[in-house]
Design an enzyme around this catalytic site. Structure first.
Site, PDB file in Angstrom:
ATOM      1  CE  LYS A 101     -23.043  10.081  21.908  1.00 35.45           C
ATOM      2  NZ  LYS A 101     -24.350  10.370  21.505  1.00 35.45           N
TER       3      LYS A 101
ATOM      4  CE  LYS B  72     -24.355  17.538  17.904  1.00 32.05           C
ATOM      5  NZ  LYS B  72     -25.081  16.984  18.747  1.00 32.05           N
TER       6      LYS B  72
ATOM      7  CE  LYS C 236     -29.570  13.198  16.218  1.00 31.50           C
ATOM      8  NZ  LYS C 236     -29.582  12.507  17.310  1.00 31.50           N
TER       9      LYS C 236
HETATM   10  N1  AQP Z   1     -20.428  19.033  19.216  1.00 28.26           N
HETATM   11  C1  AQP Z   1     -20.660  19.023  20.436  1.00 28.26           C
HETATM   12  N2  AQP Z   1     -20.241  20.119  21.391  1.00 28.26           N
HETATM   13  C2  AQP Z   1     -20.823  20.100  22.649  1.00 28.26           C
HETATM   14  N3  AQP Z   1     -21.626  19.392  23.325  1.00 28.26           N
HETATM   15  C3  AQP Z   1     -22.100  18.245  22.321  1.00 28.26           C
HETATM   16  N4  AQP Z   1     -22.832  17.181  22.890  1.00 28.26           N
HETATM   17  C4  AQP Z   1     -23.022  16.315  21.740  1.00 28.26           C
HETATM   18  N5  AQP Z   1     -22.458  17.096  20.805  1.00 28.26           N
HETATM   19  C5  AQP Z   1     -21.680  18.063  20.935  1.00 28.26           C
HETATM   20  C6  AQP Z   1     -23.662  17.149  24.283  1.00 28.26           C
HETATM   21  O1  AQP Z   1     -23.363  15.648  24.658  1.00 28.26           O
HETATM   22  C7  AQP Z   1     -24.193  15.382  25.507  1.00 28.26           C
HETATM   23  C8  AQP Z   1     -24.903  13.937  24.751  1.00 28.26           C
HETATM   24  O2  AQP Z   1     -25.567  13.914  23.534  1.00 28.26           O
HETATM   25  P1  AQP Z   1     -26.552  12.869  23.362  1.00 28.26           P
HETATM   26  O3  AQP Z   1     -25.755  11.470  23.403  1.00 28.26           O
HETATM   27  O4  AQP Z   1     -27.701  13.041  23.876  1.00 28.26           O
HETATM   28  O5  AQP Z   1     -27.059  13.284  21.711  1.00 28.26           O
HETATM   29  P2  AQP Z   1     -26.434  14.287  20.809  1.00 28.26           P
HETATM   30  O6  AQP Z   1     -26.694  15.739  21.286  1.00 28.26           O
HETATM   31  O7  AQP Z   1     -27.270  14.240  19.664  1.00 28.26           O
HETATM   32  O8  AQP Z   1     -24.900  14.062  20.593  1.00 28.26           O
HETATM   33  P3  AQP Z   1     -24.322  13.553  19.177  1.00 28.26           P
HETATM   34  O9  AQP Z   1     -22.832  13.297  19.701  1.00 28.26           O
HETATM   35  O10 AQP Z   1     -24.502  14.571  18.491  1.00 28.26           O
HETATM   36  O11 AQP Z   1     -24.829  12.108  19.092  1.00 28.26           O
HETATM   37  P4  AQP Z   1     -25.673  11.344  17.747  1.00 28.26           P
HETATM   38  O12 AQP Z   1     -24.640  11.539  16.538  1.00 28.26           O
HETATM   39  O13 AQP Z   1     -26.010  10.379  18.245  1.00 28.26           O
HETATM   40  O14 AQP Z   1     -26.856  12.548  17.274  1.00 28.26           O
HETATM   41  C9  AQP Z   1     -25.492  16.474  25.210  1.00 28.26           C
HETATM   42  O15 AQP Z   1     -25.561  17.074  26.365  1.00 28.26           O
HETATM   43  C10 AQP Z   1     -25.100  17.246  23.956  1.00 28.26           C
HETATM   44  O16 AQP Z   1     -25.391  18.505  24.109  1.00 28.26           O
END
Ligand code: AQP
Length: 330
Positions: free
Chosen positions: A198, A195, A112
């Site tokens: 969101k 990955k 990030k």
């Molecule tokens: N692509 C993925 N496959 C499986 N699990 C996923 N998680 C996120 N993306 C995937 C799981 O969702 C939970 C919530 O995640 P978070 O909100 O704590 O942040 P993150 O891991 O950074 O998720 P994102 O979607 O990638 O958000 P942004 O884009 O804001 O960084 C976690 O348990 C994560 O493992």
């Protein structure tokens, strides 16, 4: 004894199929047999800038979506992180025990950082894992359903909890991650070595947003990147696109990877994609309907308020214990 389970998701964008499969699906499956907590990680959501109006809406969107996905407030303490002040306080105290070197080695920080790097890196991004450790340690949670990307943060939570216990005497239970066998890392459909996230733009063709129009979702599946070999089997290294599609199908139909491979052994990629598109329609439409019922109902606020009060009972006791151990409760 019943174990405590906790998980959280940041309101940092639009909830994806990856978030569902990686974290919420398992949480929902396990919620009744645990002392369960689930929260909207709005403080974590501030680690990158979001317009206040946006984050406010995303908190409510996510709350309604959790409920629509099966989080049951009769079994789960369901709340917004910033409604329970103890998260911030313990996060601060845990950060004092943590070394800059170990934080800067975290994979998520490193990836990030490149995006934020141009204008300097916010400290929030670096200390994110210390707040996450506090979220978990505050409730003595032993089970944390997460996707693969969060494994390293759970390991760090264990290290930080253990460090505190050694210095100040046994205080925290140490958590284990619970990573799904299938779908631990759902990949972007257009770039299956990255990955699905969101924070991707809403028009990203490789990201399935649960609240998107189902026809857009189906189109995204039909245009997913594959390969030229036209054979359907699971091989993440050589066939990342197809393996990702198999994982998605397997996770939403609760079939094993082997079963899915068997079903499509003589089929072409188009058939696999059509099947996934129609399974997704069957799976997503009822979620969207339940979401619409929750999103603008007063009940949503009542559920979150009640959840925060319950969570606070646990959190305030633990924080008092921490202050006593640290010598700052006179
Ligand atoms: N692509 C993925 N496959 C499986 N699990 C996923 N998680 C996120 N993306 C995937 C799981 O969702 C939970 C919530 O995640 P978070 O909100 O704590 O942040 P993150 O891991 O950074 O998720 P994102 O979607 O990638 O958000 P942004 O884009 O804001 O960084 C976690 O348990 C994560 O493992």
């Amino acid at each position: 004894m019943t174990k405590t389970m906790i998980t959280g998701v940041q309101p940092s964008g639009n909830f994806t199929l990856g978030n569902y499969i990686g974290a919420i699906k398992n949480f929902v499956k396990l919620q009744k047999e645990h002392n369960s907590f689930i929260f909207i990680a709005d403080l974590h959501g501030l680690t990158s800038y979001q317009k206040p109006e946006d984050i406010k809406n995303r908190i409510l969107d996510l709350a309604a979506l959790y409920l629509a996905c099966g989080v049951d407030p009769n079994y789960t303490n369901f709340f917004v992180q910033s409604d329970v002040n103890e998260h911030g306080t313990l996060g601060f105290l845990i950060a004092f025990q943590c070394r800059v070197g170990e934080l800067s080695r975290m994979t998520q920080y490193k990836s990030k950082k490149e995006k934020q790097g141009k204008e300097g890196i916010d400290l929030g991004l670096l200390i994110y894992p210390t707040l996450m450790a506090a979220d978990i340690l505050l409730y003595d949670a032993e089970v944390v359903p997460v996707g693969m990307d969060q494994k390293q943060h759970i390991e760090m939570t264990r290290d930080l909890g253990e460090r505190f216990n050694k210095r100040y005497g046994s205080t925290f239970k140490l958590p284990d991650y619970y990573i799904p066998e299938v779908g631990a890392k759902i990949m972007n459909l257009q770039n299956p070595t990255e990955k699905m996230s969101k924070s991707a733009p809403i028009d990203d063709k490789g990201t399935i947003f649960i609240l998107d129009d189902i026809n857009i979702t189906k189109k995204k599946i039909m245009s997913a990147v594959t390969d030229n070999d036209n054979k359907i089997y699971f091989d993440e290294e050589n066939k990342p696109g197809i393996s990702n599609l198999i994982s998605i199908y397997s996770a939403i139909t609760n079939k094993t990877i082997k079963e899915v491979e068997g079903m499509f052994v003589d089929q072409n990629y188009g058939t696999l994609k059509k099947e996934i598109a129609s399974e997704l329609e069957r799976f997503i439409l009822p979620i969207q309907e339940r979401y619409n019922n929750y999103r603008y109902s007063d009940n949503l606020y009542k559920i979150l308020n009640k959840g925060a009060k319950e969570a606070e009972k646990y959190a305030s006791k633990k924080l008092l214990e921490v202050r006593e151990k640290l010598g700052i409760k006179y």
